[in-house]
Enzyme design. Structure first.
Site, PDB file in Angstrom:
ATOM      1  N   GLN A 106      36.074  62.894-110.808  1.00 44.02           N
ATOM      2  CA  GLN A 106      35.499  61.668-111.033  1.00 44.02           C
ATOM      3  C   GLN A 106      35.674  61.428-112.508  1.00 44.02           C
ATOM      4  OE1 GLN A 106      31.562  61.427-108.756  1.00 44.02           O
ATOM      5  NE2 GLN A 106      31.980  63.700-109.095  1.00 44.02           N
ATOM      6  N   ASN A 107      36.145  62.307-113.084  1.00 41.37           N
ATOM      7  CA  ASN A 107      36.255  62.011-114.756  1.00 41.37           C
ATOM      8  C   ASN A 107      37.168  61.232-115.042  1.00 41.37           C
ATOM      9  OD1 ASN A 107      34.008  63.666-114.666  1.00 41.37           O
ATOM     10  ND2 ASN A 107      34.932  65.535-115.263  1.00 41.37           N
ATOM     11  N   VAL A 108      37.200  60.460-116.027  1.00 35.97           N
ATOM     12  CA  VAL A 108      37.937  59.314-116.501  1.00 35.97           C
ATOM     13  C   VAL A 108      38.789  59.827-117.788  1.00 35.97           C
ATOM     14  CG1 VAL A 108      37.107  57.398-115.202  1.00 35.97           C
ATOM     15  CG2 VAL A 108      36.449  57.939-117.627  1.00 35.97           C
ATOM     16  N   HIS A 124      38.387  58.053-109.894  1.00 38.69           N
ATOM     17  CA  HIS A 124      37.591  56.656-110.835  1.00 38.69           C
ATOM     18  C   HIS A 124      38.663  56.127-111.982  1.00 38.69           C
ATOM     19  CE1 HIS A 124      33.373  57.972-109.284  1.00 38.69           C
ATOM     20  NE2 HIS A 124      34.016  57.544-108.538  1.00 38.69           N
ATOM     21  N   CYS A 132      45.921  44.919-115.816  1.00 37.17           N
ATOM     22  CA  CYS A 132      45.338  43.486-116.020  1.00 37.17           C
ATOM     23  C   CYS A 132      44.250  43.223-114.920  1.00 37.17           C
ATOM     24  CB  CYS A 132      46.766  42.619-115.830  1.00 37.17           C
ATOM     25  SG  CYS A 132      46.617  41.292-114.738  1.00 37.17           S
ATOM     26  N   THR A 193      28.637  67.686-111.187  1.00 37.14           N
ATOM     27  CA  THR A 193      28.437  66.305-110.444  1.00 37.14           C
ATOM     28  C   THR A 193      26.885  66.083-109.843  1.00 37.14           C
ATOM     29  OG1 THR A 193      29.118  64.660-109.012  1.00 37.14           O
ATOM     30  CG2 THR A 193      29.734  66.660-108.345  1.00 37.14           C
ATOM     31  N   ALA A 237      29.033  75.077-115.830  1.00 31.61           N
ATOM     32  CA  ALA A 237      30.722  75.222-115.680  1.00 31.61           C
ATOM     33  C   ALA A 237      31.411  76.022-116.418  1.00 31.61           C
ATOM     34  CB  ALA A 237      31.140  73.940-115.366  1.00 31.61           C
TER      35      ALA A 237
HETATM   36  P1  OAD Z   1      26.289  62.428-113.716  1.00 28.35           P
HETATM   37  O1  OAD Z   1      25.919  62.094-115.087  1.00 28.35           O
HETATM   38  O2  OAD Z   1      25.714  61.736-112.607  1.00 28.35           O
HETATM   39  O3  OAD Z   1      25.873  64.134-113.327  1.00 28.35           O
HETATM   40  C1  OAD Z   1      26.208  64.843-114.131  1.00 28.35           C
HETATM   41  C2  OAD Z   1      26.002  66.223-113.691  1.00 28.35           C
HETATM   42  O4  OAD Z   1      26.605  67.308-114.495  1.00 28.35           O
HETATM   43  C3  OAD Z   1      24.281  66.506-113.407  1.00 28.35           C
HETATM   44  O5  OAD Z   1      24.100  66.985-112.172  1.00 28.35           O
HETATM   45  C4  OAD Z   1      24.065  67.584-114.319  1.00 28.35           C
HETATM   46  O6  OAD Z   1      23.094  68.650-114.043  1.00 28.35           O
HETATM   47  C5  OAD Z   1      25.572  68.608-114.460  1.00 28.35           C
HETATM   48  N1  OAD Z   1      25.831  69.318-115.785  1.00 28.35           N
HETATM   49  C6  OAD Z   1      25.446  68.861-117.032  1.00 28.35           C
HETATM   50  N2  OAD Z   1      26.018  69.961-117.934  1.00 28.35           N
HETATM   51  C7  OAD Z   1      26.700  70.667-117.164  1.00 28.35           C
HETATM   52  C8  OAD Z   1      27.446  71.827-117.371  1.00 28.35           C
HETATM   53  N3  OAD Z   1      27.761  72.169-118.727  1.00 28.35           N
HETATM   54  N4  OAD Z   1      28.158  72.375-116.419  1.00 28.35           N
HETATM   55  C9  OAD Z   1      27.719  71.868-114.911  1.00 28.35           C
HETATM   56  N5  OAD Z   1      27.278  70.787-114.783  1.00 28.35           N
HETATM   57  C10 OAD Z   1      26.589  70.221-115.628  1.00 28.35           C
HETATM   58  O7  OAD Z   1      27.845  62.616-113.530  1.00 28.35           O
HETATM   59  P2  OAD Z   1      28.732  62.477-112.250  1.00 28.35           P
HETATM   60  O8  OAD Z   1      28.185  63.108-111.202  1.00 28.35           O
HETATM   61  O9  OAD Z   1      30.234  62.686-112.764  1.00 28.35           O
HETATM   62  O10 OAD Z   1      31.379  56.722-112.426  1.00 28.35           O
HETATM   63  O11 OAD Z   1      28.724  60.660-112.100  1.00 28.35           O
HETATM   64  C11 OAD Z   1      29.588  60.027-111.014  1.00 28.35           C
HETATM   65  C12 OAD Z   1      30.108  58.902-111.669  1.00 28.35           C
HETATM   66  O12 OAD Z   1      28.769  57.974-112.058  1.00 28.35           O
HETATM   67  C13 OAD Z   1      30.754  58.764-112.791  1.00 28.35           C
HETATM   68  O13 OAD Z   1      32.318  59.038-112.274  1.00 28.35           O
HETATM   69  C14 OAD Z   1      30.743  57.328-113.340  1.00 28.35           C
HETATM   70  C15 OAD Z   1      29.257  57.485-113.085  1.00 28.35           C
HETATM   71  O14 OAD Z   1      28.697  56.151-113.014  1.00 28.35           O
HETATM   72  C16 OAD Z   1      32.153  55.578-112.823  1.00 28.35           C
HETATM   73  O15 OAD Z   1      32.317  55.116-113.977  1.00 28.35           O
HETATM   74  C17 OAD Z   1      32.880  54.844-111.713  1.00 28.35           C
END
Ligand code: OAD
Length: 250
Positions: A106-108, A124, A132, A193, A237
């Site tokens: 999901q990382n950009v 994502h 565009c 995530t 991680a």
């Molecule tokens: P979140 O910010 O929702 O979640 C990050 C997760 O990483 C949390 O559950 C933390 O506990 C965990 N975390 C933090 N530090 C960590 C580490 N060192 N090792 C392992 N885990 C750790 O981020 P995402 O789940 O990626 O979408 O969010 C999903 C989407 O929401 C993103 O891709 C973005 C956002 O809105 C878009 O931009 C479309």
């Protein structure tokens, strides 16, 4: 290593060693140790400081294109100075170890590619690319263009980051590839995530409910999927993934 993790890794060892086909879904937590902020963490997450509806939707872009463009330019800058961390590198080692390995992210931020991962499915988009706004076609060599945002050299519409905003569909091919990779996998990882954003989170729900697969979560915090996974490895991680690789190669 935490005692609870030692025990779980011990139980996981044989499954990990025997598996041929593995999928990992990653989120912002994987890049946290590279200094890239996550989204939903209470103090440090981007959505604690900024409102997603003002920055990460097409309505927000139409309302204030410079604001949205500049916010992504700031994030692009931040990401460009970040380096892959041990979690990214351990995922490369897993790809080298398994005959079939798919990395759904999901990382950009592009850090998986920078670390050397090859089979990457970007759900994502990628913040380093732009497209565009009207026609969605990709635009190359845009950084020399004037304007904030610049206009598309082909059709004149505004340029926007090539990322998925709230309310938008995921890139179809990425979703098809992700589902395809999951069909015959034996181990599925959900790493860093919050498992809150769909449809990405729905992939993990499918792995748990519908597929005959061992589901492993790596996260220092509980998420909605934690009670349902086969193994919940509690911690960062950058620490746990290298330990897991050691299990395989030592
Ligand atoms: P979140 O910010 O929702 O979640 C990050 C997760 O990483 C949390 O559950 C933390 O506990 C965990 N975390 C933090 N530090 C960590 C580490 N060192 N090792 C392992 N885990 C750790 O981020 P995402 O789940 O990626 O979408 O969010 C999903 C989407 O929401 C993103 O891709 C973005 C956002 O809105 C878009 O931009 C479309």
């Amino acid at each position: 290593m935490k005692d609870e993790n030692v025990e779980q890794l011990d139980q996981l060892r044989e499954t990990l060693q025997k598996a041929k086909s593995v999928v990992a879904l990653t989120g912002a937590g994987v890049s946290a140790e590279s200094g890239v902020p996550t989204f939903r963490e209470a103090q440090t997450g981007l959505w604690a400081r900024y409102q997603p509806e003002k920055l990460a939707t097409s309505d927000a872009f139409l309302e204030d294109p410079p604001l949205v463009w500049e916010w992504y330019a700031w994030r692009r800058e931040l990401v460009s100075s970040a380096e892959p961390n041990p979690a990214h590198r351990a995922l490369v080692a897993l790809e080298n170890y398994y005959p079939n390995f798919a990395l759904i992210t999901q990382n950009v931020d592009g850090l998986h590619a920078e670390a050397g991962s090859r089979n990457i499915i970007e759900l994502h988009g990628n913040i380093s690319r732009v497209k565009c706004f009207n026609a969605h076609h990709p635009v190359e060599n845009w950084d020399a263009l004037e304007g904030s945002p610049p206009h598309c050299p082909l059709c004149g519409s505004l340029l926007r980051p090539d990322v998925v905003w709230f309310g938008e569909m995921l890139p179809e091919q990425a979703l098809i590839s992700a589902l395809g990779a999951m069909q015959d996998c034996e181990v599925y990882f959900s790493i860093g995530t919050s498992a809150l954003v769909h449809p990405a989170a729905a992939l993990t729900v499918e792995a748990i409910k519908d597929l005959d697969v061992t589901v492993v979560e790596i996260n220092p915090a509980e998420t909605p999927i934690t009670p349902y996974v086969d193994f919940a490895l509690n911690g960062s991680a950058g620490q746990i993934l290298p330990e897991l690789v050691d299990l395989l190669v030592l």
